[in-house]
Design a protein around this motif. Structure first.
Motif, short mmCIF file in Angstrom:
data_model
loop_
_atom_site.label_atom_id
_atom_site.label_comp_id
_atom_site.label_asym_id
_atom_site.label_seq_id
_atom_site.Cartn_x
_atom_site.Cartn_y
_atom_site.Cartn_z
N ARG A 14 1.27 4.51 -1.00
CA ARG A 14 2.20 3.82 -0.11
C ARG A 14 3.62 4.06 -0.62
O ARG A 14 3.98 3.61 -1.71
N ARG A 40 13.20 -5.39 3.05
CA ARG A 40 12.18 -4.49 3.62
C ARG A 40 11.27 -3.94 2.53
O ARG A 40 10.07 -3.81 2.72
N ILE A 41 11.87 -3.59 1.39
CA ILE A 41 11.06 -3.04 0.30
C ILE A 41 10.10 -4.10 -0.22
O ILE A 41 8.91 -3.83 -0.46
N GLU A 42 10.59 -5.31 -0.40
CA GLU A 42 9.71 -6.37 -0.90
C GLU A 42 8.60 -6.68 0.10
O GLU A 42 7.47 -6.96 -0.28
N ALA A 43 8.91 -6.59 1.38
CA ALA A 43 7.90 -6.85 2.40
C ALA A 43 6.85 -5.74 2.44
O ALA A 43 5.66 -6.00 2.59
N TYR A 44 7.31 -4.50 2.29
CA TYR A 44 6.38 -3.35 2.34
C TYR A 44 5.62 -3.19 1.04
O TYR A 44 4.48 -2.73 1.02
N SER A 45 6.25 -3.59 -0.07
CA SER A 45 5.64 -3.51 -1.41
C SER A 45 5.09 -2.12 -1.70
O SER A 45 3.89 -1.94 -1.93
N PRO A 46 5.95 -1.09 -1.71
CA PRO A 46 5.46 0.27 -1.93
C PRO A 46 4.98 0.49 -3.35
O PRO A 46 5.43 -0.19 -4.29
N GLU A 47 4.09 1.45 -3.50
CA GLU A 47 3.68 1.85 -4.85
C GLU A 47 4.76 2.73 -5.49
O GLU A 47 4.86 2.81 -6.71
N LEU A 90 14.40 -4.99 -8.84
CA LEU A 90 13.26 -5.50 -8.08
C LEU A 90 11.92 -5.15 -8.72
O LEU A 90 10.89 -5.71 -8.35
N PHE A 125 10.47 -1.96 -8.79
CA PHE A 125 9.70 -0.95 -8.06
C PHE A 125 9.92 0.44 -8.66
O PHE A 125 11.07 0.83 -8.91
#
Length: 616
Positions: free
Chosen positions: A2, A52-59, A84, A86
């Protein structure tokens, strides 16, 4: 995996947004990442990026964002990602902040023996030194990329004009300008792709930006200015590899290696050098967040390593994932069950890294596919909804295949050496019980051996010229061979070894050509009757009842006594031959050609796809 793709979208043609990515670039990156099997979320405006990044929580975050304003703008996003928590691709905030500052970068690298033109950073006109310079000089913004603020007028040849030029540039770029000695010469760029060339610490082969002579004649100075990058970009092309003496290229790579290491660059980057007329190599600037737009120099350099566009992005992700200790859930240890929906398609190929000479020298990789072809094929597979896994057919392929779960392999690997080379990958796939496209090892071995293939099709009633093979060049010629004859390697493709001189009219010419061919290719030479007439190639798709595609005619434009579709013509065909598709044939001729193609396909046991060449 992700992945979130962070970027700045270019909405206007203004110079203020010159460093931002176009919609075309963002779409191309998104499509490429999806073809690599990742799930992509594209970021929106900077004000909403964190949410948006926190909501999507990408790998992983794939970062191309330049930032909007200030000397720290390129560092903003990596600093945010660090805060954050990430993982992200590319260099960290410190590296991006330093490398955006041209003057500071030059100062740091000078301590590591990296030579750059003498310069001075100016943020207040009172600090300008008017004496001691070696003119001409160039004045440019210190904290900008994409050649912003650089024009033909940026070069100053007179002391009396320098102050006014610096004041004018400072008015537009008040954060500061760099005044440095202008180096007459040519531009060279050395890209960095950390996982692409581990034996060179990620430093790729230098490439050269070449300005068309017609455009250059309109300009006072050979500089890659903003006008060339933004308006007349079609007048600049990337030459690969760069055409400089070997010691100059090596010097540039050595300096690049020192610079990338000293600055702590990660994953990818690009350094621009200036090669003076005396051959001296000068560092100009570094971009630790290089452009990934279609046609960018990093892709051209990576192509010399056998990487297509998707492969470049895959290497960036591989490097970042390793650094952050990420596990790609797409790489499962156990082979998945076979299925009928979207598939994990292994894509086997050989990459053409050595460009053959027109005269046939350096033709050892002539049968291999260039990165552009590989990219086009993988895009076509991905367009059908499949995940594509690149599997270059090197000596490491057995190990890679055993560890890489795939549902099927799309094979277009030519193999490395030997008369069974085309059969090696299919044989390996059969050993591992992996389904694959194309003909099986037996058919590929037979088809590559022209003499055996001719014997088989002749047994099935298909006409083929009289022939023989020569293993020494001294064998007695049979009576049924009549001059003119043509001599070619028995087990090569892509017209390797076939030249205009391959058609011979005397026995002396024949034996000389055969001896040279046997020595060069270490295999028998095939000698056969030269058939004067029209030349056609016919493609087929399918298996037991293959579909015959419309024939294509190779039309020779030059008047020659014995025209042949030679190696020279295949390398430089535009003015020598024409391809007519479909070929202009009478109905009876078309049926005869289709029937012969289908019978050859069946007689040789071909599957899925093949091409048969004819003379009529």
């Amino acid at each position: 995996m992700r992945i979130a793709l962070t970027h700045n979208l270019r909405l206007t043609d203004s110079e203020d947004e010159a460093e931002f990515d176009s919609r075309e670039t963002i779409d191309a990156l998104t499509a490429a990442l999806e073809r690599l099997g990742h799930r992509i979320e594209v970021s929106g405006p900077a004000s909403r990026t964190a949410a948006r990044i926190e909501a999507y929580s990408p790998e992983l975050i794939f970062n191309t964002a330049e930032g909007r304003r200030g000397r720290f703008r390129e560092a903003f996003y990596p600093a945010l990602f660090d805060e954050l928590g990430f993982p992200y691709t590319g260099s960290d905030a410190w590296v991006l902040a330093v490398t955006l500052d041209k003057s500071l970068t030059k100062l740091m690298l000078s301590e590591h023996g990296v030579i750059s033109p003498r310069g001075q950073f100016i943020d207040d006109i009172v600090d300008l030194k008017l004496d001691g310079w070696r003119f001409p000089l160039i004045v440019k913004p210190n904290f900008e990329g994409s050649s912003k603020g650089i024009t033909q007028d940026s070069v100053c040849e007179e002391r009396g004009r320098l102050r006014a030029l610096v004041e004018k540039t400072l008015a537009r770029f008040p954060a500061g300008v760099l005044v440095e000695e202008f180096i007459p010469g040519k531009d060279l760029t050395v890209a960095f792709l950390e996982k692409a060339a581990p034996e060179r610490q990620g430093v790729l082969t230098p490439v050269e930006y070449v300005i068309d002579e017609a455009e250059l004649s309109k300009r006072r100075y050979r500089i890659y200015d903003y006008d060339l990058k933004s308006v007349h970009h079609e007048a600049v092309h990337v030459r690969t590899p760069a055409q400089f003496a070997g010691h100059i290229l090596q010097r540039a790579q050595d300096m690049a290696r020192k610079a990338y290491r000293a600055l702590g660059c990660r994953d990818l980057g690009r350094i621009d050098f200036r090669i003076a007329e005396d051959g001296q190599v000068y560092f100009i600037e570094i971009n630790a967040l290089p452009s990934l737009e279609p046609g960018a120099g990093i892709y051209a350099a990576a192509a010399l390593e056998g990487l297509h566009t998707d492969g470049v992005l895959a290497k960036v992700i591989e490097s970042a994932a390793l650094r952050w200790g990420l596990h790609d859930p797409g790489k499962r240890r156990n082979r998945p069950p076979r299925k009928t929906g979207p598939l994990r398609v292994g894509f086997t190929f050989n990459v053409k890294r050595i460009k053959p000479e027109i005269d046939g020298r350096k033709d050892e990789e002539a049968e291999y596919d260039p990165p552009q072809t590989i990219q086009a094929v993988r895009e076509a597979i991905a367009a059908a909804g499949h995940e594509v896994i690149d599997l270059e057919a090197t000596t490491e392929l057995p190990t890679v295949l055993a560890a890489t779960p795939v549902d099927v392999v799309f094979n277009m690997a030519e193999g490395i050496k030997g008369r069974n080379r085309e059969a090696v990958v299919p044989a390996l796939l059969e050993l591992l019980d992996i389904p694959y496209s194309g003909s099986d090892p037996t058919a590929l071995s037979i088809a590559l051996d022209k003499a055996i293939a001719k014997r088989i099709v002749r047994q099935h009633g298909i006409l083929t010229p009289n022939f023989m093979t020569l293993t020494t060049g001294k064998e007695r010629l049979p009576r049924d061979l009549k001059f003119p004859l043509i001599v070619k390697p028995n087990a090569e493709g892509s017209s390797k070894g076939v030249h205009r001189t391959s058609v011979v009219d005397t026995e002396a010419e024949l034996r000389e050509a055969a001896r040279e061919m046997i020595a060069k290719y270490d295999q028998p030479a095939l000698v056969e009757d030269y058939i004067a007439g029209r030349e056609f190639t016919v493609g087929l798709l399918g298996e037991r009842r293959p579909k015959v595609l419309p024939p294509m005619e190779v039309v020779f434009l030059a008047k020659e006594a014995h025209p042949v579709y030679s190696f020279e013509y295949k390398q430089d065909w535009s003015s020598k031959i024409r391809y007519d598709v479909p070929a202009q044939l009478e109905p009876g001729q078309l049926k005869a050609l289709e029937r012969a193609a289908r019978e050859c396909f069946i007689a040789l046991g071909c599957r899925d796809v093949a091409r048969v060449d004819f003379r009529m």
